[in-house]
Design an enzyme around this catalytic site. Structure first.
Site, mmCIF file in Angstrom:
data_model
loop_
_atom_site.group_PDB
_atom_site.id
_atom_site.type_symbol
_atom_site.label_atom_id
_atom_site.label_comp_id
_atom_site.label_asym_id
_atom_site.label_seq_id
_atom_site.Cartn_x
_atom_site.Cartn_y
_atom_site.Cartn_z
ATOM 1 C CG ASN A 215 -2.025 0.978 1.166
ATOM 2 O OD1 ASN A 215 -1.817 2.187 1.285
ATOM 3 N ND2 ASN A 215 -3.233 0.472 0.978
ATOM 4 C CB ALA A 217 -0.554 4.481 3.722
ATOM 5 C CB CYS A 223 2.890 -10.596 5.226
ATOM 6 S SG CYS A 223 4.095 -9.455 5.922
ATOM 7 C CD GLU A 225 4.373 -15.198 5.156
ATOM 8 O OE1 GLU A 225 5.557 -15.529 5.171
ATOM 9 O OE2 GLU A 225 3.986 -14.060 4.783
ATOM 10 C CB CYS A 256 8.378 -10.875 8.573
ATOM 11 S SG CYS A 256 6.587 -10.674 8.801
#
EC number: 3.5.4.5
Length: 300
Positions: A215, A217, A223, A225, A256
């Site tokens: 995005n 922003a 993500c 996942e 992550c």
């Protein structure tokens, strides 16, 4: 909609089919002969769907839901006789896509309300399947008792019991990786140009996918996942049994920290996570390794 039929099912590897045949015949099972079956499994988001072509016999479309577990468990299914299997197969393949094809030779025996299948599955080997067929008003206690009795008579050790279907055994983790790779191509990553795809296998064997969605922003991005988990939950599933994650890179894609915790909500710590690269390289690990000493729902 008609209510699904039900049974109590257990599937296991069979190191000695001749002994298994002798045991069930000794219990008084009726021999119904040998069938040759070709099951074409289609890609679906919930449960499993297959077209069975049987010789002798005809063709049947089978839709079923069953939790993958290493014990006798309930299966709910619907059977639809098919007069023109080739046309239906072509239509379903064009619409849904084929997951895999399983070919087997099945020796069928009947004992009380239990169907006993001694299966030789092409490419996999010998298996034994017990299906305690339930009546519409059954609470499944009798069916479980009969399947349990056969399990004990056949001396089926827990380590021989299969959690999933023959289709999952044939496909293995390859279908999961392919699904992650396919959805990766549809990622929305105009800012990082780092496309990621994730595929989750739910407890019923269904596969749910998601891609990263960036995005303008930046904090509002999502993500892969997280996208896949949302798709799985929206389908009514809440347990992950296996994961594949891939990025448009020759390096292994690793979830992550935030996504490791997101996965922790729905997955057993010891379940497999396949870290993949676009060049075909793959490394398999577990969430327990990626997120040691983790905090999950059981602590609340």
């Amino acid at each position: 909609m008609a209510a699904p039929r039900r049974n109590i099912e257990l599937k296991a590897s069979d190191p000695d089919p001749e002994r298994s045949l002798a045991v069930v015949k000794g219990l008084g099972a009726h021999d119904k002969g040998v069938l040759r079956q070709r099951d074409t499994y289609f890609r679906v988001h919930t449960g499993r769907l297959k077209l069975r072509e049987e010789d002798p016999g005809g063709a049947t479309l089978i839709q079923y839901d069953r939790v993958d577990a290493d014990e006798a468990r309930e299966s709910r299914y619907r059977l639809t006789p098919i007069d023109d299997p080739q046309t239906l197969k072509a239509s379903l393949e064009a619409t849904l896509g084929v997951l895999t094809v399983v070919e087997k030779e099945r020796h069928l025996l009947l004992w009380q309300s239990v169907r006993i299948h001694l299966d030789v599955v092409k490419g996999l080997g010998n298996f034994l399947e017990l299906e305690g067929v339930a009546t519409a008003d059954s609470d499944l206690a009798l069916e479980l008792e009969r399947v349990t009795r056969l399990t004990e008579a056949l001396e089926i050790a827990p380590e021989r019991i299969l959690r999933n279907s023959y289709s999952d055994q044939v496909v293995g983790s390859g279908a999961l990786v392919d699904a992650a790779r396919d959805v990766m191509q549809r990622a929305h990553a105009p800012y990082s140009n780092y496309k990621v795809g994730a595929a989750l296998r739910a407890e019923d064997g269904s596969i749910h996918v998601g891609a990263n969605v960036e995005n303008a922003a930046y904090p509002q991005g999502q993500c892969a996942e997280a996208s896949a988990i949302g798709a799985m939950v929206a389908s009514g599933r809440t347990q992950i049994t296996e994961v594949a994650v891939i990025a448009d890179s020759d390096d292994f894609c690793v979830p992550c920290g935030g996504c490791r915790q997101r996965l922790r909500e729905f997955i057993a710590p010891g379940a497999e996570i396949h870290l993949c690269a676009r060049n075909g390289a793959r490394q398999t690990t577990t969430l327990e390794t990626l997120l040691p000493r983790s905090f999950g729902p059981e602590f609340l």
